[in-house]
Design a protein around this motif. Structure first.
Motif, short mmCIF file in Angstrom:
data_model
loop_
_atom_site.label_atom_id
_atom_site.label_comp_id
_atom_site.label_asym_id
_atom_site.label_seq_id
_atom_site.Cartn_x
_atom_site.Cartn_y
_atom_site.Cartn_z
N ASN A 56 -8.21 3.44 8.29
CA ASN A 56 -7.25 4.44 8.78
C ASN A 56 -7.56 4.85 10.23
O ASN A 56 -7.44 6.02 10.60
CB ASN A 56 -7.26 5.67 7.87
CG ASN A 56 -7.09 5.30 6.41
OD1 ASN A 56 -6.27 4.46 6.06
ND2 ASN A 56 -7.90 5.90 5.55
N THR A 68 -8.86 3.65 -2.46
CA THR A 68 -7.49 3.15 -2.57
C THR A 68 -6.60 4.03 -1.70
O THR A 68 -6.80 5.24 -1.59
CB THR A 68 -7.02 3.19 -4.02
OG1 THR A 68 -7.25 4.48 -4.57
CG2 THR A 68 -7.74 2.14 -4.85
N GLY A 69 -5.63 3.40 -1.07
CA GLY A 69 -4.78 4.09 -0.11
C GLY A 69 -5.19 3.84 1.33
O GLY A 69 -4.43 4.11 2.26
N ASP A 70 -6.41 3.30 1.54
CA ASP A 70 -6.90 3.05 2.89
C ASP A 70 -6.28 1.79 3.49
O ASP A 70 -6.06 0.79 2.80
CB ASP A 70 -8.42 2.88 2.90
CG ASP A 70 -9.16 4.20 2.72
OD1 ASP A 70 -8.51 5.27 2.80
OD2 ASP A 70 -10.38 4.16 2.49
N THR A 71 -6.05 1.85 4.80
CA THR A 71 -5.69 0.67 5.58
C THR A 71 -6.92 0.22 6.35
O THR A 71 -7.52 1.01 7.09
CB THR A 71 -4.54 0.97 6.55
OG1 THR A 71 -3.36 1.29 5.79
CG2 THR A 71 -4.24 -0.24 7.44
N THR A 98 -3.98 -3.22 3.43
CA THR A 98 -3.98 -1.92 2.76
C THR A 98 -4.31 -2.13 1.30
O THR A 98 -3.79 -3.05 0.66
CB THR A 98 -2.62 -1.23 2.89
OG1 THR A 98 -2.32 -1.05 4.27
CG2 THR A 98 -2.62 0.13 2.19
N GLU A 100 -3.62 -0.39 -1.88
CA GLU A 100 -2.78 0.68 -2.39
C GLU A 100 -3.27 1.17 -3.75
O GLU A 100 -3.80 0.40 -4.55
CB GLU A 100 -1.32 0.22 -2.47
CG GLU A 100 -0.75 -0.14 -1.10
CD GLU A 100 0.72 -0.51 -1.16
OE1 GLU A 100 1.35 -0.35 -2.23
OE2 GLU A 100 1.25 -0.96 -0.12
N ARG A 101 -3.06 2.46 -4.00
CA ARG A 101 -3.60 3.11 -5.19
C ARG A 101 -2.82 2.75 -6.44
O ARG A 101 -1.59 2.66 -6.45
CB ARG A 101 -3.60 4.62 -4.99
CG ARG A 101 -4.29 5.42 -6.10
CD ARG A 101 -4.64 6.80 -5.61
NE ARG A 101 -5.56 6.73 -4.48
CZ ARG A 101 -5.89 7.78 -3.71
NH1 ARG A 101 -5.35 8.96 -3.95
NH2 ARG A 101 -6.74 7.63 -2.72
N VAL A 108 -6.93 -0.60 -7.75
CA VAL A 108 -6.05 -1.11 -6.70
C VAL A 108 -4.79 -1.66 -7.35
O VAL A 108 -4.86 -2.53 -8.23
CB VAL A 108 -6.76 -2.22 -5.89
CG1 VAL A 108 -5.82 -2.77 -4.82
CG2 VAL A 108 -8.04 -1.69 -5.26
N SER A 109 -3.62 -1.16 -6.94
CA SER A 109 -2.37 -1.68 -7.49
C SER A 109 -1.82 -2.82 -6.65
O SER A 109 -1.30 -3.80 -7.19
CB SER A 109 -1.32 -0.56 -7.57
OG SER A 109 -1.01 -0.07 -6.28
N ARG A 112 -2.16 -5.39 0.18
CA ARG A 112 -1.10 -5.81 1.10
C ARG A 112 -1.75 -6.36 2.37
O ARG A 112 -2.25 -5.61 3.21
CB ARG A 112 -0.19 -4.63 1.42
CG ARG A 112 1.14 -5.01 2.04
CD ARG A 112 2.05 -3.80 2.19
NE ARG A 112 2.37 -3.20 0.91
CZ ARG A 112 3.34 -3.60 0.10
NH1 ARG A 112 4.10 -4.63 0.46
NH2 ARG A 112 3.56 -2.98 -1.04
N ARG A 128 -1.17 -5.43 -11.01
CA ARG A 128 -1.79 -5.60 -9.70
C ARG A 128 -1.11 -6.75 -8.97
O ARG A 128 -0.74 -7.75 -9.58
CB ARG A 128 -3.29 -5.90 -9.82
CG ARG A 128 -4.17 -4.68 -10.06
CD ARG A 128 -4.40 -4.43 -11.51
NE ARG A 128 -4.76 -5.62 -12.25
CZ ARG A 128 -5.99 -6.15 -12.28
NH1 ARG A 128 -6.97 -5.57 -11.62
NH2 ARG A 128 -6.25 -7.20 -13.01
#
Length: 251
Positions: A56, A68-71, A98, A100-101, A108-109, A112, A128
């Motif tokens: 981020n 999770t959620g971090d780029t 990324t 993603e949560r 991790v869902s 990306r 996933r």
């Protein structure tokens, strides 16, 4: 050392698992209880970091915790190995992605991948995906290698090193069942009417998958079977004709 073919990558990038720093860090990670212990003790989930990486926009250190959620971004000559939940990742240099949560903070869902490359081993779990500019892979618990080639209109490469993956690109949909490296191109434009086309195995090794699997208390398919197959991108233990690749299946 297993056979590997390079395309736009250096030998040093592929052999990150041989570095003394990683071997020491991996041994310490395992002996200290892996991700569950790191989470409970509020320790870092970065197993090894060499070079410059950001989450981020903030510089990562070996003491950072990736959520999770971090780029994430890696710079030149950088290798980043980390674990989230029951999945382990190694980012190559000059990569951006990324994580993603999913249904929980430590699941991790979607991974990306915008550019660059990542090796990943995924434990079992629902819903996933790995998403690149030109393909989507539905993960069921597997080890894979993914790379995006920006100089080729973000053409994407994906290897299902073992396991079952739901592949999609453009209007193409196939199920990949691999024992030993089944590889695909996700094409930016259709080739002979197909957006998913067969590929050879490039830019990754068996040993990388084995080390990542060990970080999350798993074993690869070839470790379980006690033998290795033909690393030609077809995905089988025995050599098969080109038409056996699922991307060549009749429609």
């Amino acid at each position: 050392m297993t056979q590997h073919h390079l395309q736009g990558r250096t030998e040093d990038e592929i052999l990150w698992f041989r570095r003394r720093g990683f071997l020491q860090a991996a041994a310490a990670w395992t002996s200290m209880g892996g991700f569950a212990a790191a989470w409970a003790q509020q320790r870092s989930n970065i197993v090894q970091l060499s070079g410059d990486a950001q989450a981020n926009g903030q510089r990562l250190t070996p003491q950072s915790f990736i959520q999770t959620g971090d780029t994430l971004e890696t710079g030149p000559n950088t290798s980043l190995v980390f674990v989230v939940g029951n999945s382990a990742f190694q980012m190559r240099q000059n990569s951006r992605m990324t994580v993603e949560r999913g249904p929980t903070l430590n699941a991790v869902s979607v991974l990306r991948l915008v550019t660059g490359a990542v090796v990943s081993v995924w434990g079992k779990g629902p819903n996933r995906q790995i998403v690149t500019p030109t393909l989507t892979a539905g993960i069921r618990g597997t080890g894979v290698y993914t790379e995006v080639f920006p100089q080729q209109q973000s053409r994407s490469y994906f290897c299902n090193c073992y396991g079952t993956v739901d592949m999609g690109a453009g209007g193409d949909r196939v199920v990949s069942r691999s024992s030993y490296h089944q590889s695909f191109w996700g094409e930016p434009e259709a080739k002979d009417g197909r957006f998913l086309t067969p590929a050879t195995a490039i830019n990754h090794t068996d040993e990388e998958l084995e080390f990542l699997a060990g970080l999350v208390n798993q074993r690869t398919a070839w470790q379980e079977m006690g033998r290795k197959g033909v690393k030609d991108g077809q995905g089988y233990m025995e050599e098969r004709p080109p038409g056996a690749h699922p991307a060549m299946a009749p429609r």
